[in-house]
Every structure is written in structure tokens, then in C-alpha cells.
Design a protein around this motif. Structure first.
Motif, PDB file in Angstrom:
ATOM      1  N   LYS A 476       0.859  -1.186   0.000  1.00 30.77           N
ATOM      2  CA  LYS A 476       0.000   0.000   0.000  1.00 30.77           C
ATOM      3  C   LYS A 476       0.891   1.230   0.000  1.00 30.77           C
ATOM      4  CE  LYS A 476      -0.988   1.124   4.878  1.00 30.77           C
ATOM      5  NZ  LYS A 476       0.022   0.341   5.573  1.00 30.77           N
ATOM      6  N   GLY A 477       0.376   2.295  -0.666  1.00 29.87           N
ATOM      7  CA  GLY A 477       1.162   3.525  -0.749  1.00 29.87           C
ATOM      8  C   GLY A 477       0.519   4.535  -1.674  1.00 29.87           C
ATOM      9  N   ALA A 478       1.338   5.473  -2.157  1.00 31.78           N
ATOM     10  CA  ALA A 478       0.841   6.530  -3.022  1.00 31.78           C
ATOM     11  C   ALA A 478       0.310   5.941  -4.327  1.00 31.78           C
ATOM     12  CB  ALA A 478       1.956   7.525  -3.312  1.00 31.78           C
ATOM     13  N   PRO A 479      -0.868   6.381  -4.768  1.00 32.43           N
ATOM     14  CA  PRO A 479      -1.486   5.761  -5.954  1.00 32.43           C
ATOM     15  C   PRO A 479      -0.602   5.763  -7.196  1.00 32.43           C
ATOM     16  CG  PRO A 479      -3.099   7.080  -4.784  1.00 32.43           C
ATOM     17  CD  PRO A 479      -1.777   7.328  -4.109  1.00 32.43           C
ATOM     18  N   LYS A 480       0.056   6.856  -7.481  1.00 40.72           N
ATOM     19  CA  LYS A 480       0.844   6.917  -8.719  1.00 40.72           C
ATOM     20  C   LYS A 480       1.957   5.876  -8.691  1.00 40.72           C
ATOM     21  CE  LYS A 480       3.219  10.066 -11.854  1.00 40.72           C
ATOM     22  NZ  LYS A 480       4.210   9.026 -12.232  1.00 40.72           N
ATOM     23  N   LEU A 485       3.923   0.522 -10.723  1.00 32.13           N
ATOM     24  CA  LEU A 485       4.525  -0.786 -10.476  1.00 32.13           C
ATOM     25  C   LEU A 485       3.570  -1.944 -10.797  1.00 32.13           C
ATOM     26  CD1 LEU A 485       6.261  -0.006  -7.050  1.00 32.13           C
ATOM     27  CD2 LEU A 485       7.391  -0.329  -9.267  1.00 32.13           C
ATOM     28  N   SER A 486       2.352  -1.625 -11.227  1.00 31.27           N
ATOM     29  CA  SER A 486       1.342  -2.668 -11.466  1.00 31.27           C
ATOM     30  C   SER A 486       1.251  -3.013 -12.950  1.00 31.27           C
ATOM     31  CB  SER A 486      -0.030  -2.195 -10.956  1.00 31.27           C
ATOM     32  OG  SER A 486       0.002  -1.949  -9.563  1.00 31.27           O
ATOM     33  N   SER A 487       0.921  -4.274 -13.205  1.00 31.36           N
ATOM     34  CA  SER A 487       0.739  -4.737 -14.591  1.00 31.36           C
ATOM     35  C   SER A 487      -0.644  -5.352 -14.787  1.00 31.36           C
ATOM     36  CB  SER A 487       1.813  -5.774 -14.945  1.00 31.36           C
ATOM     37  OG  SER A 487       1.744  -6.878 -14.068  1.00 31.36           O
ATOM     38  N   GLN A 488      -1.343  -5.638 -13.671  1.00 32.47           N
ATOM     39  CA  GLN A 488      -2.665  -6.242 -13.749  1.00 32.47           C
ATOM     40  C   GLN A 488      -3.604  -5.568 -12.748  1.00 32.47           C
ATOM     41  OE1 GLN A 488      -2.566 -10.784 -14.337  1.00 32.47           O
ATOM     42  NE2 GLN A 488      -0.637 -10.410 -13.245  1.00 32.47           N
ATOM     43  N   ILE A 489      -4.896  -5.853 -12.916  1.00 33.96           N
ATOM     44  CA  ILE A 489      -5.880  -5.394 -11.938  1.00 33.96           C
ATOM     45  C   ILE A 489      -6.709  -6.598 -11.493  1.00 33.96           C
ATOM     46  CG2 ILE A 489      -6.044  -3.043 -12.858  1.00 33.96           C
ATOM     47  CD1 ILE A 489      -8.665  -3.893 -14.221  1.00 33.96           C
ATOM     48  N   LEU A 521      -4.940   6.181  -0.509  1.00 36.61           N
ATOM     49  CA  LEU A 521      -3.940   5.117  -0.529  1.00 36.61           C
ATOM     50  C   LEU A 521      -4.370   4.079  -1.554  1.00 36.61           C
ATOM     51  CD1 LEU A 521      -3.133   4.398   3.233  1.00 36.61           C
ATOM     52  CD2 LEU A 521      -1.651   5.485   1.561  1.00 36.61           C
ATOM     53  N   ALA A 522      -3.392   3.542  -2.258  1.00 34.33           N
ATOM     54  CA  ALA A 522      -3.658   2.454  -3.202  1.00 34.33           C
ATOM     55  C   ALA A 522      -3.172   1.142  -2.598  1.00 34.33           C
ATOM     56  CB  ALA A 522      -2.959   2.719  -4.527  1.00 34.33           C
ATOM     57  N   LEU A 523      -3.864   0.056  -2.915  1.00 32.92           N
ATOM     58  CA  LEU A 523      -3.460  -1.258  -2.428  1.00 32.92           C
ATOM     59  C   LEU A 523      -3.261  -2.190  -3.615  1.00 32.92           C
ATOM     60  CD1 LEU A 523      -3.142  -2.909   0.322  1.00 32.92           C
ATOM     61  CD2 LEU A 523      -5.314  -3.937  -0.318  1.00 32.92           C
ATOM     62  N   ALA A 524      -2.168  -2.936  -3.554  1.00 39.02           N
ATOM     63  CA  ALA A 524      -1.876  -3.914  -4.617  1.00 39.02           C
ATOM     64  C   ALA A 524      -1.401  -5.213  -3.974  1.00 39.02           C
ATOM     65  CB  ALA A 524      -0.816  -3.368  -5.572  1.00 39.02           C
ATOM     66  N   ALA A 525      -1.424  -6.287  -4.745  1.00 37.89           N
ATOM     67  CA  ALA A 525      -0.981  -7.591  -4.248  1.00 37.89           C
ATOM     68  C   ALA A 525      -0.056  -8.229  -5.273  1.00 37.89           C
ATOM     69  CB  ALA A 525      -2.192  -8.496  -3.982  1.00 37.89           C
ATOM     70  N   ARG A 526       0.590  -9.342  -4.844  1.00 35.82           N
ATOM     71  CA  ARG A 526       1.416 -10.088  -5.804  1.00 35.82           C
ATOM     72  C   ARG A 526       1.521 -11.535  -5.369  1.00 35.82           C
ATOM     73  NH1 ARG A 526       7.750  -9.697  -7.691  1.00 35.82           N
ATOM     74  NH2 ARG A 526       7.497 -11.350  -9.261  1.00 35.82           N
ATOM     75  N   ASP A 527       1.436 -12.417  -6.362  1.00 35.79           N
ATOM     76  CA  ASP A 527       1.649 -13.850  -6.144  1.00 35.79           C
ATOM     77  C   ASP A 527       3.154 -14.083  -6.061  1.00 35.79           C
ATOM     78  OD1 ASP A 527       1.930 -16.540  -6.275  1.00 35.79           O
ATOM     79  OD2 ASP A 527       0.928 -16.803  -8.210  1.00 35.79           O
ATOM     80  N   GLU A 541       8.395  -5.743  -5.050  1.00 36.15           N
ATOM     81  CA  GLU A 541       7.573  -4.594  -5.432  1.00 36.15           C
ATOM     82  C   GLU A 541       7.679  -4.326  -6.936  1.00 36.15           C
ATOM     83  OE1 GLU A 541       8.689  -1.378  -2.881  1.00 36.15           O
ATOM     84  OE2 GLU A 541       7.647  -2.210  -1.136  1.00 36.15           O
ATOM     85  N   THR A 542       7.243  -5.281  -7.701  1.00 36.19           N
ATOM     86  CA  THR A 542       7.200  -5.148  -9.154  1.00 36.19           C
ATOM     87  C   THR A 542       6.144  -6.107  -9.700  1.00 36.19           C
ATOM     88  OG1 THR A 542       8.536  -5.232 -11.166  1.00 36.19           O
ATOM     89  CG2 THR A 542       8.975  -6.930  -9.523  1.00 36.19           C
ATOM     90  N   ASP A 543       5.654  -5.786 -10.896  1.00 36.42           N
ATOM     91  CA  ASP A 543       4.644  -6.636 -11.514  1.00 36.42           C
ATOM     92  C   ASP A 543       3.468  -6.869 -10.573  1.00 36.42           C
ATOM     93  OD1 ASP A 543       3.609  -8.043 -13.647  1.00 36.42           O
ATOM     94  OD2 ASP A 543       4.513  -9.947 -13.026  1.00 36.42           O
ATOM     95  N   LEU A 544       2.991  -5.771  -9.937  1.00 37.39           N
ATOM     96  CA  LEU A 544       1.935  -5.867  -8.924  1.00 37.39           C
ATOM     97  C   LEU A 544       0.554  -5.990  -9.569  1.00 37.39           C
ATOM     98  CD1 LEU A 544       3.147  -3.118  -6.400  1.00 37.39           C
ATOM     99  CD2 LEU A 544       3.635  -5.590  -6.369  1.00 37.39           C
ATOM    100  N   ILE A 545      -0.404  -6.407  -8.741  1.00 35.68           N
ATOM    101  CA  ILE A 545      -1.808  -6.505  -9.153  1.00 35.68           C
ATOM    102  C   ILE A 545      -2.579  -5.404  -8.419  1.00 35.68           C
ATOM    103  CG2 ILE A 545      -3.862  -7.968  -9.206  1.00 35.68           C
ATOM    104  CD1 ILE A 545      -1.892 -10.379  -8.962  1.00 35.68           C
TER     105      ILE A 545
END
Length: 925
Positions: A476-480, A485-489, A521-527, A541-545
């Protein structure tokens, strides 16, 4: 050594080892010999104590005013050079009473420096001679190596050498409640003046450790610290005299001069016209002086203010300084901080944004109540896996905890970052169980938040299936930064590519929320199943969802809009001065109505530092909100408002607010969130930290001013009736004996008048009092209309009835205007009684300015009713208790006398009712 001190200010620019060298220290600490040397050079690590005025001297000053000196001399002459020593004792008693009440009124219990010292810890863990030891905090010196951990308070300013997941709460210095992440990395030098409090590799005295531990190099101690500089500002503030004290001092001097002039005139007249001995003439002239000096003024004002303080305490406003009550009524500007005063100090999520859907969150505060709504219908959380995992991720990527009320507490408390805490509250509102979430997904590792990365990540081993993985990270962090760092939703339970259009849509939503002053705040996940090796920032912290946006704010208090509207109606400006972000501050200010124009001015601390006083004063005439303000800047704003002629009330809760609180005409500290320093420096403390309580206090302050004018009128109107009998004695060349003695005058001023006057001091507030503008500083408490009404209109009315009572005794005894020695004391008693009974009517006359007192309930002011009963009982004692007869030269009265006295209030009331009726009719015309 001097060169070393100069270098200390620059240690943040260098790596830890270089910083050690600059301060002349090393990792194994200072040697014992060097510590002793530096203790001699720098002194103890403590705050200087200002050399205050001795208490005994402050006390004695209250007995040296012009009126006091006059009465000391008069009592001395009466005691030693006349045959009335009891008069001298009575006059001295007046002085003692006035002096004591004045001392109580002026005495300030707040001692800011002691409170500042109390905030510093007693002990510190240091490394000296290569060994760890525990020492008194006051023994620290620059160059010491100090070990600090979670829960510790920091004893000195220092450069961080080593950290482990380290956060510091700097709210006492900056006013910002969010913990600040700290590290040991050097910071590049800037051409601009550095803001040391913003330095991530520095810690400061008076702050506390929120999380983690660190090793620091002490750079400054005592008064040299940032904490000490604020203490120095606080000590340097000269306490100004309140407007009420100025008015009372001016009035006392004016009346004293008038009284002395009249006394001297009568002294000369008694010697020249009546040929009385000088000693007897002096006592006579002293009676005139005593008649015109309102001896009961200061005690009555003080007691009235004290009762107003009690009323305000019931409305959550504790006033430490009595004269501040009236000053509140003059307030033209309120400088208020935001967090906890205008807002609830409870960060709350109010929106959730996810791809293709947006949710509005209801329910506020930390209590787990409310529901998550979507499109105005209750969202079925179980059917939306995306929302469920967004909420779970917000709970897992989180270090805060929420403690329910316990013991006498009524509020939930937050340990850690309030921003993180509100995410857990959000999950509770959605019906999730926090303990279950943590059990199902234990944390493996944390990549702590960093201001450069603007995000934090936690790694978990899942016991349930998510993304087809058992090792997952949540970031979680700043949206931009998260979007980049995200590639999927993760959309409606399915993984989809993050297209350019969707990325733009996410950032557009973020911008829209930010413009409303909301924090996002934006939230992302990763497998992480396929990730081998160490979980580093670069690999995780790369290729995040991308999962969604969590939108939050510290909501305004429920009653804020009404309170602000009431201030505007009362012609009182509100200026927000906060350490928070500018857009957030401006949004809250607009939402609750503090700013209403289309283009209010937003001034940051950095911009303010470049403004001249003239430029700042020009801005202060406009609608303005101040954000990111440093302590000395808040003080500077208050000073310039005062230069513009404003009566300024200032709110504050931290150490950083102390100078501004002392500088303000009214300093208002927060009782719940406020530090000891703020409370000690303030004139008033809000027990509920609520801005609306300030408005109630201002309303009470205005009522106090009106009521003071009412009882001043009441007190002054008896002065004429006390002086006129002496004029009859003088201008009749002694043919008419003196109808009223000095002791009898004192029995009115300090006896019968006191309780009814006090009742006037607590009259109910006029309904339209908050629809009027604050009174101007140039307006006088004792003005010409008040003097004309009290001394001439009321005074002559009462004097006529009193002198008629004196001669009435002669007519009853068949001697007409001649008062024989046998009935002289009875005639004097009637004069005294007539004044007292006229005052019964006068106290009701003074309750209203123009409206009929008949419209008021005669018995709705218990203090006035008690005062009337009290003065009648006191008069009965003077008339019928033999002990008082020689002291006050009174005598028993018959039933014919009592009929006259009982009728005295009736003409007083009827004549005044006629005047008020004429005024009302005249105004209509």
C-alpha cells in the motif's frame, strides 16, 4: 569547540561515521574524562528557569495603587488622630479586601517551564567507554551515544546512527499526529534554510518513539534543542494585561482622582465655611472620598467572573484566569488548529474505489459500526471477492492496533499510525474479524515504509486460496507509485491486464479525491509462489496486481458547521492554522464554512517565511488558511493580527503551540489531546477538545461584559446618595447634622450592595447577544451614558428619597426639618435604610436597558433574591443588635419608619419604567 558547535547543525548532510567525527565522538561512546569536560562546557541537559517576580512582591503590588495609598493614609489619620479608630480599622479592612481580591484575579497558576521539564524523561541509556549504562537525562552531553526503543521519550536532539523499523511521534513539536519514519541515511544539502524537524535522520527532545529502535548521536542538549528554543520563545512572551484589567485600572484611577478632588474641596469648605477643626474636617472629607470610591468594585467583579467561570466549566471550558472571561467576549479572530479541534481526530475511510465500481462508507469514528454501501444499496460482501480481499489486504499490510475502551475510558484508542488504524476499522465495519484474518495469513516479512518509495509491503503465508498462491505480498502507498509498479488489476474476482486507459482512470479518480482534500492510498498484491531467494524490495515490489483505492479523511465534528455559522453571525473571523497538508486543510475549511469565497488564500509555512509583516497583514485581511506552519510562524501570525487591532483567541495542543498560546489575548488548550505545556501556557482549557465549546465560552464572555455594566450602574448609583447627605451638612453650614457616616457608607458598599450586585453579574444572556459585533477595544466599560444614568438619574432619584427619609423622622417627632440630638441616630438610620431599600428597586431597574423589567420574572434570578434578603437581614442587625449601635451610630426604628422604607422601591421602579417606556416609544418613531 566553537567550530564543532557550528558543524553540528550540518550533521544531517553526512554519513553516520562522518557525523561522529564532526561531533568529536565514536561508536564506543565518550570517555569519562571527556564527559566531565563537556558537562563543564555545555552544562546540564535541562531547561532554563526564568527569573520570575517573587510571589510576595506580586502580592504587595496589589496594595500600592492610587486608591490603596489614599485609603492607607486615610485609615492612618482616622486611627491615630481622631476619636474614631474603628473608622481607621474599617478603611484598612477595605484595602486588605481589595488587595487580596486583586491578587487572586491577577495570579497565574500556569508555570509553562515546569511543565516543559516534566515532559522530558528522567533517564537515558548511553554507551560510554564502550559500555552501556543508564544515566539521568540531565547528564547527557553532545557526543553521547544513546539507545532508544519503542515507548521511550527522547531526551536530546540527535543524529540517527542505526535504525530498525524506526518511527517517531513528533506531534508535540510539529502538531502532526502521524508517526514519522526515520532512518540513518544522509540528506543532501539544500540552498534553502533547512527545516530540521523534517529531517528523516534527526530526532528531537520531547518527542517519543512509536515503533522500532535506534542508536543516536546527541548533537544538542537543554535550551539549544528545538524543544528548548520553543521553551525560550514561551519564556520571552510578556504577559499582557487583559482589556478588563485595563478598563478597571483606568476607571479606578479616574474615580480616585474625582473622589480626591471632591474630598479636598469639602475639606477646605468645612474648614473655611463651618470652621471645623482640621482633624474633624479631614474625617468629613474622607467620608466624601469613601462615598465616591466604589470599594466593592473589584471584589464584586472578581466574584462575578468566578461564577461565570463555573458556568463555563459546565460547558466544557475551564478558565484559569478570571479576567479572560470578559476578554473572550471581545474576541474578533479565532486562530484554530484543525486536527482534534475542528475535526474528530479520527481518520475515517469514506470511499472505496475499485475498477468499475465505487463504494461509499457510512459510520464514523473508530467504533466498528455502519455498513459499506454501493449504489445506495447494501453491498453483499460475500459475493464480491475483490472487495473482500481488498479489505483483508488493508488489514494485513498494517501495523496499527485499536484498543477498546477500558476502565473509565469512553473512547477507542489507537496504537500506531491513525491512517492504518482506520483501515482496520473499515474491515470491522464490513463484518470481517481481524484476529481471524491474521491467523489465516501470518506475516513472514515486512518491507517498511520509506518516504522515497512512498509505500510499504508485507509478505504473508496464506492458509486460504488467493490468486492461486500461498505466498502473497500486499503493498500500500501513493497511488501513482502503485500504478506505475502494477501490470494487472483484480476486478470482480478476475485478473485482467492493466491497460493505459485503466491507469489513467485510476489516477483521475485519485486527483479528484485529492482536490477534495481527501487522503488516498492504493493497495496492490502479488503472487510470490514463483519467487525464489530473499524477499527484497526490488524483487517483490514489481509486476503488482492493482486492487483499489482507499479514500479517507479526518471528518469535521458534527456540530462544527453550526458553531462556525454562529461565529460569522457574531462577526468573528476564524483562521485555520495547521501543520497538515494545504489541500486537506482548505477542503475542511470550506466544508465547515470557515472560508466561503471562491478564491480563499492558501499560505504554506515556506511561503510565509518569505513574507514581510506588511505583506502578511495584507493577507490577514482576506480569507486565508495557513498550512504546514512552524511554531514561531504561528506566533508571528498572532502578533500581526494583534497589530491590526484584533483580539485574538488561539487554540493549540502541542509544545509547539505554547508561544502562540501565551502571546494570544486568549490562549485555549485542548484538555484531552493537549500537552502539559499547552495547558500551562493557556488561559482556558477545553475539556472536550471541541471548537463549539469556544463559541459557548465567547457567548458567556459577552454576557459577562453586559452584566458587569449592569452591576457597575447599580454600584455607582448609590455613590451619589452617599455623597449628597454630606453636601447638605456642608452647604447648610452645619445646621443640618451629617445624615450619613463613613461607617454607614462602608456598610452599603461592602455589605448590603455586594450580594445584589453579584446577582446582576449572572443575569441570563440576551437572546441576540451573538448577533452583535464584538465590542471595540476603544469602547469604555465605564462610559458617559453609564455615568449619567447611575450618578445623575438614578443617583439623584435615590438621594431625594434618602434625604426625605432623614427629615421624615423630624416630622414624626414634631421637629420638622430640625433634627434634635435625641432623634439624630434614628434619622441617620432612616437615611441608611432608605438608600438600602431604594437599592432593592434599583437592582431590578438595572436588569434591563430598555425593555420593561415587568417582562422578566421577578424571582427567576435566585442570587438577586438572596441578595435582597441578605441586605434586609444585615440592615435589621444594624438597627436592632445593640453591639452595632456605637460602631455605626444606628438606632431602633418604629412601625411608621418601616412603612416609609417598604414603600421606597415603588417610586424607584415606576419612574424608571416610565423612562424605559418613553425610550421604546421614541425608538419606534
Amino acid at each position: 569547540m566553537a567550530n564543532r558547535e557550528k558543524q553540528v547543525d550540518e550533521v544531517y548532510q553526512y554519513d553516520p561515521q562522518t557525523a561522529l567525527t564532526m561531533v568529536g565522538s565514536q561508536l564506543r561512546g565518550l570517555s569519562s574524562e571527556e564527559v566531565l569536560h563537556r558537562q563543564e562546557v555545555y552544562g546540564p541537559n535541562q531547561l532554563d528557569k526564568p527569573a520570575g517576580e517573587p510571589l510576595w512582591l506580586t502580592f504587595l503590588k496589589n496594595f500600592s495603587s492610587l486608591m490603596a495609598i489614599l485609603l492607607w493614609i486615610g485609615g492612618f489619620v482616622a486611627f491615630f488622630f481622631t476619636d474614631t479608630p474603628e473608622l481607621g480599622i474599617a478603611i484598612w479592612a477595605v484595602n486588605v479586601i481589595n488587595g487580596c481580591f486583586s491578587f487572586i484575579q491577577e495570579y497565574r497558576a500556569g508555570k509553562a517551564t515546569k511543565a516543559l521539564e516534566g515532559m522530558l524523561p528522567l533517564y537515558a541509556r548511553v554507551i560510554r567507554d564502550g559500555h552501556e549504562e543508564k544515566i539521568l537525562a540531565e547528564q547527557l552531553v553532545p557526543g553521547d551515544i544513546v539507545l532508544i526503543e519503542e515507548g521511550d521519550q527522547i531526551s536530546a536532539d540527535g543524529r540517527i546512527l542505526e535504525t530498525a523499523n524506526f518511527q517517531v511521534n513528533q506531534s508535540a513539536l510539529t502538531g502532526e499526529s502521524n508517526p514519522v519514519n526515520k532512518n540513518e541515511r544522509a540528506i543532501e544539502a539544500s540552498a534553502e534554510q533547512p527545516d530540521l524537524l523534517a529531517m528523516k535522520n534527526m530526532v528531537f527532545a520531547g518527542t517519543s518513539v512509536s515503533k522500532g529502535n535506534a542508536k543516536i548521536l546527541v548533537t544538542k542538549i537543554g535550551m539549544s534543542t528545538e524543544f528548548g528554543q520553543i521553551a525560550h520563545l514561551t519564556q520571552d512572551v510578556t504577559q499582557t494585561v487583559s482589556p478588563l484589567q485595563v478598563e478597571l485600572n483606568r476607571a479606578t484611577k479616574q474615580i480616585s482622582i474625582i473622589a480626591i478632588s471632591i474630598g479636598l474641596f469639602f475639606l477646605l469648605a468645612a474648614v473655611v465655611f463651618i470652621h471645623e477643626p482640621i482633624s474633624k474636617s479631614f474625617v468629613f472629607s474622607l467620608g466624601m472620598i469613601v462615598a465616591f470610591i466604589p470599594e466593592g468594585l473589584l471584589p464584586t467583579v472578581t466574584l462575578s467572573l468566578a461564577m461565570a467561570v463555573q458556568k463555563m466549566a459546565k460547558k466544557n471550558a475551564l478558565v484559569k484566569k478570571l479576567a479572560s472571561v470578559e476578554t473572550l467576549g471581545e474576541t474578533t479572530v479565532i486562530c484554530s488548529d484543525k486536527t482534534g479541534t475542528l475535526t474528530k481526530n479520527e481518520m475515517t475511510v469514506n470511499h472505496i474505489w475499485m475498477p468499475h465500481q465505487e463504494f461509499v462508507v457510512t459510520g464514523t469514528g473508530y467504533e466498528p459500526v455502519g455498513q459499506i454501501l454501493a449504489d445506495d444499496r447494501v453491498m453483499d460482501r460475500q459475493s464480491d471477492e475483490s472487495l473482500t480481499w481488498l479489505l483483508k489486504g488493508a488489514v494485513l499490510c498494517n501495523n496499527a492496533s485499536i484498543q477498546p475502551p477500558h476502565g473509565d475510558q469512553t473512547r477507542y484508542t489507537v496504537l500506531g499510525d491513525p491512517t492504518e488504524a482506520c483501515l482496520k476499522v473499515l474491515a470491522q465495519k464490513a463484518g470481517l474479524y481481524l484476529d481471524t484474518i491474521h491467523v489465516e495469513a501470518p506475516r513472514v516479512k515486512e518491507l517498511t515504509f520509506d518516504s522515497d518509495r512512498k509505500r510499504m509491503t508485507t509478505i504473508h503465508e496464506l492458509k486460504s486460496d488467493f490468486l492461486g498462491s500461498h505466498m502473497v505480498s500486499f503493498t500500500k502507498g501513493a497511488p501513482k507509485e502503485i500504478v506505475d509498479l502494477s501490470s494487472q488489476i483484480y476486478d470482480q474476482g478476475q485478473l485482467k491486464p492493466l491497460t493505459k486507459e485503466m491507469a489513467e482512470q485510476i489516477l483521475a479518480a485519485n486527483d479528484a479525491y485529492a482536490q477534495d482534500g481527501l487522503r488516498v492510498l492504493a493497495l496492490a498484491a502479488r503472487d510470490l509462489n514463483n519467487l525464489t531467494g530473499d524477499y527484497s524490495i526490488q524483487s517483490v515490489e514489481t509486476d503488482l496486481i492493482f486492487m483499489g483505492l482507499l479514500v479517507m479523511q479526518d471528518p469535521p465534528r458534527d456540530d462544527m458547521e453550526a458553531a462556525v455559522a454562529k461565529c460569522h453571525q457574531a462577526h468573528i473571523r476564524i483562521i485555520m492554522i495547521t501543520g497538515d497538508y494545504g489541500l486537506t486543510a482548505l477542503s475542511i475549511a470550506r466544508k465547515i464554512g470557515i472560508v466561503q469565497g471562491d478564491n480563499p488564500r492558501l499560505v504554506t509555512g515556506q511561503e510565509l517565511s518569505q513574507l514581510s509583516d506588511e505583506q502578511l497583514q495584507a493577507i490577514l485581511r482576506e480569507e486565508v488558511v495557513f498550512a504546514r506552519i512552524a511554531p514561531e510562524q504561528k506566533y508571528h501570525i498572532v502578533s500581526n493580527l494583534q497589530k491590526l487591532g484584533h483580539i485574538v483567541a488561539v487554540t493549540g495542543d502541542g509544545v509547539n503551540d505554547a508561544p502562540a498560546l501565551k502571546k494570544a489575548d486568549i490562549g485555549i488548550a485542548m484538555g484531552i489531546a493537549g500537552t502539559d505545556v499547552a495547558k500551562s501556557s493557556a488561559d482556558m482549557i477545553l475539556t472536550d477538545d471541541n471548537f463549539a465549546s469556544i463559541v459557548h465560552a465567547i457567548e458567556e464572555g459577552r454576557a459577562v461584559y453586559q452584566n458587569i455594566k449592569k452591576f457597575l450602574t447599580y454600584i455607582f448609583n448609590s455613590n451619589t446618595s452617599e455623597a449628597v447627605p454630606s453636601a447638605f451638612f456642608l452647604f447648610s453650614r452645619g445646621i443640618i447634622p451629617l445624615p450619613l457616616t463613613v461607617m454607614q457608607i462602608l456598610s452599603i458598599d461592602l455589605g448590603t450592595d455586594m450580594m445584589p450586585a453579584l446577582g446582576l453579574g449572572i443575569e441570563n444572556t440576551n437572546p441576540d447577544i451573538m448577533q452583535q459585533a464584538p465590542r471595540k477595544r476603544t469602547d469604555k466599560l465605564i462610559d458617559k451614558p453609564l455615568l449619567i444614568k447611575s450618578f445623575i438619574w438614578y443617583g439623584l432619584m435615590e438621594s431625594t428619597i434618602a434625604m426625605a427619609a432623614f427629615f421624615y423622622v423630624g416630622f414624626l417627632n414634631g421637629t420638622g426639618f430640625t433634627i434634635t440630638p435625641d432623634i439624630y441616630h434614628q434619622a441617620m438610620t432612616m437615611t441608611l435604610g432608605a438608600i438600602i431599600f431604594c437599592q432593592i428597586g434599583m437592582v431590578h431597574n438595572c436588569r434591563t436597558e430598555r425593555s420593561s423589567v415587568l417582562n422578566k420574572h421577578f424571582f427567576d434570578n435566585g442570587y438577586i433574591n438572596f441578595g435582597i434578603v441578605f441586605e434586609i437581614i444585615l440592615f435589621l442587625c444594624l438597627v436592632y443588635v445593640p453591639f452595632f449601635h456605637p460602631l455605626f451610630q444606628t438606632a431602633p426604628l418604629g412601625w411608621q419608619h418601616w412603612i416609609y422604607l417598604i414603600l421606597c422601591p415603588i417610586p424607584v421602579l415606576l419612574i424608571e419604567e416610565g423612562r424605559k417606556y418613553w425610550l421604546r416609544q421614541h425608538n419606534k418613531a
